[in-house]
Design an enzyme around this catalytic site. Sequence first.
Site, PDB file in Angstrom:
ATOM      1  CB  CYS A 150      44.490 -47.917  10.330  1.00  0.00           C
ATOM      2  SG  CYS A 150      44.506 -48.597   8.664  1.00  0.00           S
ATOM      3  CG  HIS A 174      41.606 -44.372   7.669  1.00  0.00           C
ATOM      4  ND1 HIS A 174      41.614 -44.218   9.035  1.00  0.00           N
ATOM      5  CD2 HIS A 174      41.847 -45.698   7.428  1.00  0.00           C
ATOM      6  CE1 HIS A 174      41.860 -45.399   9.606  1.00  0.00           C
ATOM      7  NE2 HIS A 174      42.002 -46.313   8.654  1.00  0.00           N
TER       8      HIS A 174
END
Length: 222
Positions: A150, A174
Amino acid sequence: MTKSTYPMACVLITGFTPFDGETINPSWQAVQKLDDHIIMKHRVCAIELSCEFNTSIAQLHQAIEAHNPAIVLCVGQAGGRSEISIERIAINIDDARIKDNAGKQPIDTPIAKNGPDAYFSNLPIKRMLSALHESDIPAAISNTAGTYVCNHVMYGLLHYINENYTKMKGGFIHIPYLPSQAVHHNGAPSMSEEVVINALKVMIAEALSNERDVKIAAGTTH
Ligand code: PCA
């Protein structure tokens, strides 16, 4: 050119394939439901990124070239977090705790050899935070997107924007586990898909309507 032949401006939103033994990734579960939605005269285009270093960035760059979005919002799972995490910063390092889905595990490897140490999201993150709270959705600014795929994608996105499309806005969100995942992780918090989808809509609308951010305290002391 007739009016209908003008392409509609677009928002690119991405989710990930499952990783780390999960059978689903809540990011793709939510993101795919927004595909083709219209938010503030922008068409949402949803794509799934592989949970793989390098491949994921290449897929993202390809989608940016194909859609020329006004805003890019990348979304990923952060199992164990309890709120929507609006990421502030991406750092120029891969340090993988586990192998990615292609079996790669880079350790202390820069993402862009000559890139800066970090990039800040250029989305109005504080406005997005306030809008989520006004919608009764638990959310916080996060000051680390980790050092796995990520963070890698967030850095790859902002580096690309910085080098090629300085007017484009981009950032990373997130999200917690879905309840169906959390039942397999003792005590882990979760958030329903419905709330996540709503949160994404709220954040996209807020980012589309505000170029500049506001100063609201949302830092941490730890
Ligand atoms: N979460 C991982 C990678 C893919 C995802 O959904 C991360 O936080 O790095």
